[in-house]
Each structure stands twice: as C-alpha cells, then as structure tokens.
Design a protein around this motif. Sequence first.
Motif, PDB file in Angstrom:
ATOM      1  N   SER A 103      48.765  11.591  42.454  1.00 21.37           N
ATOM      2  CA  SER A 103      49.391  12.907  42.279  1.00 21.37           C
ATOM      3  C   SER A 103      49.639  13.585  43.623  1.00 21.37           C
ATOM      4  O   SER A 103      50.702  14.185  43.847  1.00 21.37           O
ATOM      5  N   PHE A 104      48.677  13.484  44.525  1.00 21.88           N
ATOM      6  CA  PHE A 104      48.840  14.105  45.846  1.00 21.88           C
ATOM      7  C   PHE A 104      49.975  13.461  46.624  1.00 21.88           C
ATOM      8  O   PHE A 104      50.781  14.153  47.267  1.00 21.88           O
ATOM      9  N   SER A 105      50.053  12.119  46.583  1.00 25.04           N
ATOM     10  CA  SER A 105      51.097  11.425  47.336  1.00 25.04           C
ATOM     11  C   SER A 105      52.483  11.658  46.739  1.00 25.04           C
ATOM     12  O   SER A 105      53.478  11.660  47.465  1.00 25.04           O
ATOM     13  N   MET A 106      52.563  11.873  45.433  1.00 28.69           N
ATOM     14  CA  MET A 106      53.848  12.140  44.785  1.00 28.69           C
ATOM     15  C   MET A 106      54.285  13.593  44.952  1.00 28.69           C
ATOM     16  O   MET A 106      55.414  13.936  44.609  1.00 28.69           O
ATOM     17  N   GLY A 107      53.395  14.435  45.437  1.00 28.71           N
ATOM     18  CA  GLY A 107      53.723  15.839  45.565  1.00 28.71           C
ATOM     19  C   GLY A 107      53.517  16.623  44.288  1.00 28.71           C
ATOM     20  O   GLY A 107      54.099  17.696  44.116  1.00 28.71           O
ATOM     21  N   LEU A 108      52.686  16.093  43.392  1.00 25.53           N
ATOM     22  CA  LEU A 108      52.449  16.746  42.106  1.00 25.53           C
ATOM     23  C   LEU A 108      51.076  17.402  42.053  1.00 25.53           C
ATOM     24  O   LEU A 108      50.496  17.557  40.976  1.00 25.53           O
ATOM     25  N   THR A 109      50.542  17.750  43.214  1.00 27.36           N
ATOM     26  CA  THR A 109      49.218  18.371  43.243  1.00 27.36           C
ATOM     27  C   THR A 109      49.196  19.690  42.479  1.00 27.36           C
ATOM     28  O   THR A 109      48.217  20.023  41.794  1.00 27.36           O
ATOM     29  N   MET A 110      50.296  20.440  42.579  1.00 27.51           N
ATOM     30  CA  MET A 110      50.361  21.726  41.886  1.00 27.51           C
ATOM     31  C   MET A 110      50.598  21.561  40.390  1.00 27.51           C
ATOM     32  O   MET A 110      50.406  22.507  39.629  1.00 27.51           O
ATOM     33  N   ALA A 111      51.000  20.356  39.974  1.00 30.21           N
ATOM     34  CA  ALA A 111      51.254  20.109  38.543  1.00 30.21           C
ATOM     35  C   ALA A 111      49.937  19.747  37.861  1.00 30.21           C
ATOM     36  O   ALA A 111      49.739  18.630  37.388  1.00 30.21           O
ATOM     37  N   SER A 112      49.023  20.701  37.828  1.00 33.33           N
ATOM     38  CA  SER A 112      47.718  20.505  37.210  1.00 33.33           C
ATOM     39  C   SER A 112      47.675  21.250  35.886  1.00 33.33           C
ATOM     40  O   SER A 112      48.387  22.232  35.681  1.00 33.33           O
ATOM     41  N   ALA A 113      46.837  20.769  35.002  1.00 30.82           N
ATOM     42  CA  ALA A 113      46.679  21.392  33.690  1.00 30.82           C
ATOM     43  C   ALA A 113      45.215  21.331  33.304  1.00 30.82           C
ATOM     44  O   ALA A 113      44.432  20.544  33.849  1.00 30.82           O
ATOM     45  N   TYR A 114      44.861  22.144  32.355  1.00 35.71           N
ATOM     46  CA  TYR A 114      43.476  22.183  31.870  1.00 35.71           C
ATOM     47  C   TYR A 114      43.179  20.914  31.097  1.00 35.71           C
ATOM     48  O   TYR A 114      43.911  20.527  30.185  1.00 35.71           O
ATOM     49  N   ASP A 115      42.110  20.251  31.506  1.00 35.57           N
ATOM     50  CA  ASP A 115      41.677  19.035  30.823  1.00 35.57           C
ATOM     51  C   ASP A 115      40.610  19.403  29.799  1.00 35.57           C
ATOM     52  O   ASP A 115      39.481  19.749  30.174  1.00 35.57           O
ATOM     53  N   ILE A 124      48.182  15.983  36.409  1.00 37.49           N
ATOM     54  CA  ILE A 124      48.702  15.335  35.200  1.00 37.49           C
ATOM     55  C   ILE A 124      48.485  13.831  35.234  1.00 37.49           C
ATOM     56  O   ILE A 124      48.066  13.215  34.241  1.00 37.49           O
ATOM     57  N   VAL A 125      48.775  13.211  36.384  1.00 36.24           N
ATOM     58  CA  VAL A 125      48.635  11.753  36.485  1.00 36.24           C
ATOM     59  C   VAL A 125      47.182  11.337  36.283  1.00 36.24           C
ATOM     60  O   VAL A 125      46.895  10.336  35.604  1.00 36.24           O
ATOM     61  N   ALA A 126      46.251  12.092  36.850  1.00 35.79           N
ATOM     62  CA  ALA A 126      44.825  11.770  36.676  1.00 35.79           C
ATOM     63  C   ALA A 126      44.415  11.896  35.215  1.00 35.79           C
ATOM     64  O   ALA A 126      43.632  11.085  34.705  1.00 35.79           O
ATOM     65  N   ILE A 219      63.726  11.664  43.996  1.00 36.69           N
ATOM     66  CA  ILE A 219      63.761  10.201  44.128  1.00 36.69           C
ATOM     67  C   ILE A 219      62.350   9.655  44.310  1.00 36.69           C
ATOM     68  O   ILE A 219      61.976   8.638  43.725  1.00 36.69           O
ATOM     69  N   LYS A 220      61.537  10.339  45.132  1.00 36.95           N
ATOM     70  CA  LYS A 220      60.166   9.887  45.371  1.00 36.95           C
ATOM     71  C   LYS A 220      59.364   9.885  44.066  1.00 36.95           C
ATOM     72  O   LYS A 220      58.636   8.923  43.776  1.00 36.95           O
ATOM     73  N   ILE A 221      59.499  10.933  43.269  1.00 37.84           N
ATOM     74  CA  ILE A 221      58.756  11.013  42.000  1.00 37.84           C
ATOM     75  C   ILE A 221      59.216   9.924  41.037  1.00 37.84           C
ATOM     76  O   ILE A 221      58.394   9.251  40.393  1.00 37.84           O
ATOM     77  N   ALA A 222      60.532   9.707  40.933  1.00 34.91           N
ATOM     78  CA  ALA A 222      61.057   8.708  40.004  1.00 34.91           C
ATOM     79  C   ALA A 222      60.613   7.298  40.388  1.00 34.91           C
ATOM     80  O   ALA A 222      60.167   6.518  39.535  1.00 34.91           O
ATOM     81  N   VAL A 223      60.710   6.967  41.687  1.00 37.70           N
ATOM     82  CA  VAL A 223      60.303   5.633  42.140  1.00 37.70           C
ATOM     83  C   VAL A 223      58.801   5.437  41.940  1.00 37.70           C
ATOM     84  O   VAL A 223      58.347   4.364  41.502  1.00 37.70           O
ATOM     85  N   ALA A 224      58.008   6.462  42.247  1.00 36.38           N
ATOM     86  CA  ALA A 224      56.554   6.340  42.082  1.00 36.38           C
ATOM     87  C   ALA A 224      56.176   6.144  40.620  1.00 36.38           C
ATOM     88  O   ALA A 224      55.260   5.364  40.307  1.00 36.38           O
ATOM     89  N   LEU A 225      56.856   6.830  39.703  1.00 34.80           N
ATOM     90  CA  LEU A 225      56.565   6.657  38.274  1.00 34.80           C
ATOM     91  C   LEU A 225      56.913   5.247  37.808  1.00 34.80           C
ATOM     92  O   LEU A 225      56.179   4.639  37.019  1.00 34.80           O
ATOM     93  N   VAL A 226      58.033   4.712  38.295  1.00 32.70           N
ATOM     94  CA  VAL A 226      58.414   3.343  37.921  1.00 32.70           C
ATOM     95  C   VAL A 226      57.377   2.346  38.427  1.00 32.70           C
ATOM     96  O   VAL A 226      56.949   1.438  37.697  1.00 32.70           O
TER      97      VAL A 226
END
Length: 257
Positions: A103-115, A124-126, A219-226
Amino acid sequence: MQIIPYLTNETNVIAFLLLILRFSGVFSFFPFFDNNLVPPSVRGAMIFFMALVFFPLVNTSFSHITLTDLLIAGMFEFAFGFLAGLCLQIVFAMVSFSGEIISFSMGLTMASAYDPMSGTQKPIVAQILSLLALMLALALDFHHLVFMLVAHSLDSVPLGGFVLENNAKYFIKAFGNLFVVGFSMAFPILAIILLLDIIFGMIMKTHPQFNIFAIGFPIKIAVALVVLIIVLPAIFVHFKTEINDAFFAMSSLFMRF
C-alpha cells in the motif's frame, strides 16, 4: 452423565475451571477466534461449551491444591493459550506487514479503512490480504486442528502443568522472520513499482511537461494491482508454508514427544 456429583466434587470443579482458562487463552489469542465481530457473550458461551465437551478427557487426579497453587496454575493455563496463539498471530502479521508495504509503495497509504476484525485502521491492500489469508487458513481446517491439539494436550500437558521448555527458539526466529518474510512477499510488487518510478523519472527528464500525478499515478496503481493478482498464489503458498511451521511449533507446546 449426572452433573450433580461433578459439581459437588472439589477436584472436578478445579479441573473444570482450569479447562475453562485453557480455552479462554485459545479463544482470546487465536486468529479467527479473537475476532472483534464476535461479541464477548458469544465467545464466553463457546468457551463454556467447549469446556463441557472436552471435560471427559481431563485427568482429574489432583492432589491437595491451595488457592495460591490454583492462581499460579490458572496463569500458566492462560499463558499456554497465549503462546500457542502467538505462533499463528506472527504468521498473519507477516501477511499484514506485506500488505502495508505494498500500500505504501502504491501510494495508497491514505486509503485506509476501519478493520472490524482487529479494531484498528488498516490500508485496503493489507485488509484484503489478511482476509484472504484467514479464508485460506479456514479452508485448511486450521480451526479444527486447534481443537485436536487441545484434545491431545489434555493427555500430554496436564492442567496447570505447562512449562515453556525449548520453544523459545521458534518465537525468536519467527519475530526475526516477520519482517524478512513480509518483505519477500511484497518484493515483486516493490520491484515493479521501483522500475516504474525509474521510467517515469526518465520521461520527466526528457519531457518536463509530463504530469506524473495525472498520468503516472493511475498507471502505477493499475500495474501494481495486475502484478499483485499474478503473484497472489505465490504469496499464499509461502503463507501456507509458514502456517505449517507455526503448527509444528505449536505441537511442541501442546504435546510432549
């Protein structure tokens, strides 16, 4: 089975209380059983029910036991469940750590949610990797294996007689491997993202008008998800190996060879 003689027998009452404490440690620290979505009342009812089911397997031949001995035995029983649960918690922490790195490398650190499972904020990825790991563990019947180990422990590790012998080596090694294994699970995605950063840097050097936030970031997020979808089976093959090692370490706690 008549319950009145068991309730009036001091030895059986002590054995039943210690058995409840052993299952309390199991339901308090084992993954899936320690889920915050399960109300404490339901968890307590499960502990009491499992103690009733497994009580016929208990050896109730106790000698005279004082209140101090009972308190010490109760602490040992709770520590027994804690250490056994810690073996599996470390394995799930490896998966969660790899998800946080991704998540940090994809730039999705701020995309956190309550677990709701852990009661904390997680990327989210974690969360996705942790849920998939839990589903795989349930598919491998690890919850049934836990109850089987508890049943065997009643013969090999008497109630109140738990002693941590040579099992500390696994915990030291597992804590050291937590970050190494978690990083190795996330390494393919990290390598691809690093390669994309180098490419984007070269493009910006030759074309300064290139907007990396508007074009490069998606592009970075899409490639990382693939890449994550491609390497997901390899991640969970590694997870399966680690959880097998954890159960082998647990067996040395539950059973004396």
